[in-house]
Design a protein around this motif. Structure first.
Motif, PDB file in Angstrom:
ATOM      1  N   ASN A 169       8.823  -7.694  -3.374  1.00 15.70           N
ATOM      2  CA  ASN A 169       7.727  -7.678  -4.342  1.00 15.70           C
ATOM      3  C   ASN A 169       8.184  -8.166  -5.710  1.00 15.70           C
ATOM      4  OD1 ASN A 169       5.880  -6.732  -2.485  1.00 15.70           O
ATOM      5  ND2 ASN A 169       6.198  -4.603  -3.021  1.00 15.70           N
ATOM      6  N   GLN A 171      -4.078  -8.633  -1.172  1.00 15.91           N
ATOM      7  CA  GLN A 171      -3.097  -7.878  -1.957  1.00 15.91           C
ATOM      8  C   GLN A 171      -2.965  -8.499  -3.351  1.00 15.91           C
ATOM      9  OE1 GLN A 171       0.124  -8.468   0.938  1.00 15.91           O
ATOM     10  NE2 GLN A 171       0.164  -6.251   1.187  1.00 15.91           N
ATOM     11  N   ARG A 181       0.068  -7.101  -5.613  1.00 17.01           N
ATOM     12  CA  ARG A 181       1.369  -7.487  -5.065  1.00 17.01           C
ATOM     13  C   ARG A 181       1.585  -8.988  -5.230  1.00 17.01           C
ATOM     14  NH1 ARG A 181       3.217  -8.811   0.708  1.00 17.01           N
ATOM     15  NH2 ARG A 181       5.475  -8.813   0.440  1.00 17.01           N
TER      16      ARG A 181
END
Length: 163
Positions: free
Chosen positions: A91, A138, A141
């Motif tokens: 990440n 996401q 992220r």
């Protein structure tokens, strides 16, 4: 604006390689140029040659899949993880003052991120295509990973650690 034709791909690749610049596919949809092996004092001449090649062949973004396929067919490629594999990238990129094994493994990704930034590409497209993170599914992220890896790429590009 002039647009490169698919039949010109082999000649284009051959000219880039003959200029002294490395070129390789990164997965099935991207390719990158590399100048890390070129001594700093010779890079200006290399960039001039690449500019001339670029002007001669014209825009080629519409051929990126075909260029990547050609490069792979002649052994000039770096494997990218399959699209269904989402955890191959962290990440966040490392924040250490040294080059890490993670950095070395992700140098092609860093190069693509820098090239995409130079072209003004939308970060969401880059996150999906390069980091394999869907910004629709996401968003936090994807944005965090893109920003972190781009910052690391910039830092590595301006440091003398890769010399």
């Amino acid at each position: 604006m002039k647009r490169m034709q698919e039949k010109d791909i082999p000649a284009f690749v051959q000219e880039v390689v003959a200029s002294g610049c490395d070129i390789c596919a990164v997965g099935p949809s991207c390719y990158c140029f590399g100048d890390t092996d070129v001594p700093r004092d010779k890079r200006r001449g290399l960039y001039k040659k690449l500019g001339e090649i670029d002007a001669r062949y014209g825009s080629r973004d519409h051929l990126r899949y075909q260029i990547a396929a050609h490069l792979a067919s002649i052994g000039r490629y770096i494997d990218a993880p399959p699209m269904e594999e989402e955890d191959w990238i962290d990440n966040e990129a490392p924040e250490l003052a040294d080059v890490t094994p993670y950095d070395v493994a992700h140098l092609p990704i860093y190069a693509v991120l820098l090239m995409a930034e130079a072209k003004g590409a939308d970060w969401r497209i880059v996150a999906r295509a390069t980091l394999n993170i869907d910004p629709e599914r996401q968003p936090e992220r994807a944005r965090r990973a893109w920003a972190s890896h781009l910052a690391r790429a910039r830092w590595l590009a301006t440091s003398d650690l890769l010399q």
